[in-house]
Enzyme design. Structure first.
Site, mmCIF file in Angstrom:
data_model
loop_
_atom_site.group_PDB
_atom_site.id
_atom_site.type_symbol
_atom_site.label_atom_id
_atom_site.label_comp_id
_atom_site.label_asym_id
_atom_site.label_seq_id
_atom_site.Cartn_x
_atom_site.Cartn_y
_atom_site.Cartn_z
ATOM 1 N N ASP A 30 0.848 -1.186 0.000
ATOM 2 C CA ASP A 30 0.000 0.000 0.000
ATOM 3 C C ASP A 30 0.889 1.244 0.000
ATOM 4 O O ASP A 30 1.885 1.315 0.717
ATOM 5 C CB ASP A 30 -0.901 -0.004 1.244
ATOM 6 C CG ASP A 30 -2.035 0.998 1.130
ATOM 7 O OD1 ASP A 30 -3.195 0.569 1.120
ATOM 8 O OD2 ASP A 30 -1.770 2.227 1.050
ATOM 9 N N ILE A 31 0.510 2.227 -0.814
ATOM 10 C CA ILE A 31 1.340 3.436 -0.949
ATOM 11 C C ILE A 31 1.250 4.333 0.287
ATOM 12 O O ILE A 31 2.159 5.124 0.552
ATOM 13 C CB ILE A 31 0.962 4.199 -2.241
ATOM 14 C CG1 ILE A 31 2.098 5.097 -2.684
ATOM 15 C CG2 ILE A 31 -0.326 4.987 -2.073
ATOM 16 C CD1 ILE A 31 1.953 5.596 -4.118
ATOM 17 N N ASN A 86 -13.012 -3.060 2.591
ATOM 18 C CA ASN A 86 -14.051 -2.023 2.587
ATOM 19 C C ASN A 86 -14.890 -2.098 1.312
ATOM 20 O O ASN A 86 -14.340 -2.293 0.219
ATOM 21 C CB ASN A 86 -13.395 -0.633 2.670
ATOM 22 C CG ASN A 86 -12.593 -0.452 3.946
ATOM 23 O OD1 ASN A 86 -12.957 -0.979 4.990
ATOM 24 N ND2 ASN A 86 -11.504 0.304 3.862
ATOM 25 N N HIS A 92 -15.828 3.459 3.869
ATOM 26 C CA HIS A 92 -14.435 3.927 3.709
ATOM 27 C C HIS A 92 -13.731 3.355 2.493
ATOM 28 O O HIS A 92 -12.500 3.371 2.443
ATOM 29 C CB HIS A 92 -13.601 3.646 4.978
ATOM 30 C CG HIS A 92 -14.197 4.228 6.216
ATOM 31 N ND1 HIS A 92 -14.171 5.578 6.486
ATOM 32 C CD2 HIS A 92 -14.873 3.654 7.236
ATOM 33 C CE1 HIS A 92 -14.800 5.803 7.626
ATOM 34 N NE2 HIS A 92 -15.246 4.659 8.094
ATOM 35 N N GLN A 93 -14.485 2.849 1.509
ATOM 36 C CA GLN A 93 -13.802 2.401 0.284
ATOM 37 C C GLN A 93 -13.455 3.627 -0.553
ATOM 38 O O GLN A 93 -14.326 4.473 -0.818
ATOM 39 C CB GLN A 93 -14.693 1.451 -0.523
ATOM 40 C CG GLN A 93 -13.970 0.861 -1.733
ATOM 41 C CD GLN A 93 -14.821 -0.141 -2.517
ATOM 42 O OE1 GLN A 93 -16.036 -0.224 -2.321
ATOM 43 N NE2 GLN A 93 -14.176 -0.876 -3.409
ATOM 44 N N HIS A 99 -10.341 -5.069 -2.913
ATOM 45 C CA HIS A 99 -9.004 -5.266 -2.343
ATOM 46 C C HIS A 99 -9.108 -5.627 -0.872
ATOM 47 O O HIS A 99 -10.000 -5.168 -0.171
ATOM 48 C CB HIS A 99 -8.121 -4.027 -2.529
ATOM 49 C CG HIS A 99 -8.740 -2.755 -2.036
ATOM 50 N ND1 HIS A 99 -9.688 -2.065 -2.754
ATOM 51 C CD2 HIS A 99 -8.567 -2.066 -0.888
ATOM 52 C CE1 HIS A 99 -10.058 -1.002 -2.077
ATOM 53 N NE2 HIS A 99 -9.408 -0.965 -0.931
ATOM 54 N N PHE A 100 -8.185 -6.446 -0.431
ATOM 55 C CA PHE A 100 -8.053 -6.829 0.971
ATOM 56 C C PHE A 100 -6.779 -6.186 1.501
ATOM 57 O O PHE A 100 -5.712 -6.349 0.916
ATOM 58 C CB PHE A 100 -7.944 -8.349 1.121
ATOM 59 C CG PHE A 100 -9.223 -9.077 0.818
ATOM 60 C CD1 PHE A 100 -9.626 -9.282 -0.489
ATOM 61 C CD2 PHE A 100 -10.024 -9.565 1.834
ATOM 62 C CE1 PHE A 100 -10.809 -9.948 -0.781
ATOM 63 C CE2 PHE A 100 -11.204 -10.236 1.565
ATOM 64 C CZ PHE A 100 -11.601 -10.418 0.254
ATOM 65 N N HIS A 101 -6.918 -5.451 2.605
ATOM 66 C CA HIS A 101 -5.743 -4.898 3.286
ATOM 67 C C HIS A 101 -5.218 -5.960 4.263
ATOM 68 O O HIS A 101 -5.994 -6.502 5.053
ATOM 69 C CB HIS A 101 -6.116 -3.692 4.136
ATOM 70 C CG HIS A 101 -6.684 -2.527 3.391
ATOM 71 N ND1 HIS A 101 -5.952 -1.394 3.118
ATOM 72 C CD2 HIS A 101 -7.926 -2.291 2.902
ATOM 73 C CE1 HIS A 101 -6.714 -0.510 2.485
ATOM 74 N NE2 HIS A 101 -7.925 -1.033 2.339
HETATM 75 P P1 5GP Z 1 -9.751 1.648 0.605
HETATM 76 O O1 5GP Z 1 -10.018 2.837 1.499
HETATM 77 O O2 5GP Z 1 -10.417 1.800 -0.755
HETATM 78 O O3 5GP Z 1 -10.092 0.356 1.288
HETATM 79 O O4 5GP Z 1 -8.189 1.626 0.412
HETATM 80 C C1 5GP Z 1 -7.535 1.912 -0.781
HETATM 81 C C2 5GP Z 1 -6.061 1.792 -0.500
HETATM 82 O O5 5GP Z 1 -5.375 1.915 -1.725
HETATM 83 C C3 5GP Z 1 -5.518 2.881 0.442
HETATM 84 O O6 5GP Z 1 -4.947 2.275 1.602
HETATM 85 C C4 5GP Z 1 -4.480 3.601 -0.400
HETATM 86 O O7 5GP Z 1 -3.337 3.975 0.319
HETATM 87 C C5 5GP Z 1 -4.144 2.578 -1.484
HETATM 88 N N1 5GP Z 1 -3.731 3.187 -2.740
HETATM 89 C C6 5GP Z 1 -4.377 4.183 -3.396
HETATM 90 N N2 5GP Z 1 -3.694 4.512 -4.519
HETATM 91 C C7 5GP Z 1 -2.621 3.695 -4.563
HETATM 92 C C8 5GP Z 1 -1.543 3.565 -5.492
HETATM 93 O O8 5GP Z 1 -1.431 4.261 -6.497
HETATM 94 N N3 5GP Z 1 -0.613 2.610 -5.212
HETATM 95 C C9 5GP Z 1 -0.692 1.814 -4.099
HETATM 96 N N4 5GP Z 1 0.278 0.914 -3.918
HETATM 97 N N5 5GP Z 1 -1.689 1.920 -3.205
HETATM 98 C C10 5GP Z 1 -2.643 2.851 -3.437
#
Ligand code: 5GP
Length: 136
Positions: A30-31, A86, A92-93, A99-101
């Protein structure tokens, strides 16, 4: 489904730090990590939310997730972690590609959770369970 940053990552148009890839699944760092080693596991299928994912992709992601969890723990030294998934802006998506964190717990770092639990009402629970079961 609308184009997302993850579609671009899957096409190789945006770089990422890949930790695993096969024909159905990609996992990468994750970035904006909540803790070092915070990893995202995504299906290659472009589904926005988990309920829209095919059984085949769900099975593929399910097979990979425990392996990624073990690898994240081994690489970070963490002995605890959260898997977060999410669905929808109200949940919070931010990126509308499933995607799974995998988020290691490291000291104060990692996922913070506010868990406002209620108490299951037996009468309501029976009808809720029936409603969900009949929707399956
Ligand atoms: P969400 O809130 O949708 O569950 O999480 C999306 C995740 O994607 C966030 O934790 C965010 O940091 C990550 N993310 C968003 N853009 C990028 C990207 O360009 N590269 C990477 N590696 N992660 C990303």
């Amino acid at each position: 489904m609308p184009e997302t940053i993850f579609s671009k990552i899957l096409r190789g148009e945006v770089p990422c730090h890949t930790v695993f890839e096969d024909d159905r699944v990609l996992a990468f760092l994750d970035i904006f990590p909540l803790a070092p080693g915070h990893t995202l596991v995504i299906p290659k299928e472009p589904a926005a939310t988990l309920d829209a994912l095919s059984d085949e992709s769900a099975a593929a992601v399910g097979r990979v997730l425990p392996r990624v969890c073990r690898a994240v723990m081994k690489a970070t030294g963490a002995s605890a972690y959260n898997v977060l998934q999410n669905n929808g802006p109200d949940a919070h998506q931010a990126v509308f590609h499933v995607h799974f964190h995998v988020i290691p717990k490291s000291g104060a770092g990692g996922l913070g959770i506010v868990w406002n639990a209620g108490r299951l009402d037996p009468a309501g629970a029976s009808s809720m369970a029936r409603a969900i079961a009949s929707a399956l």
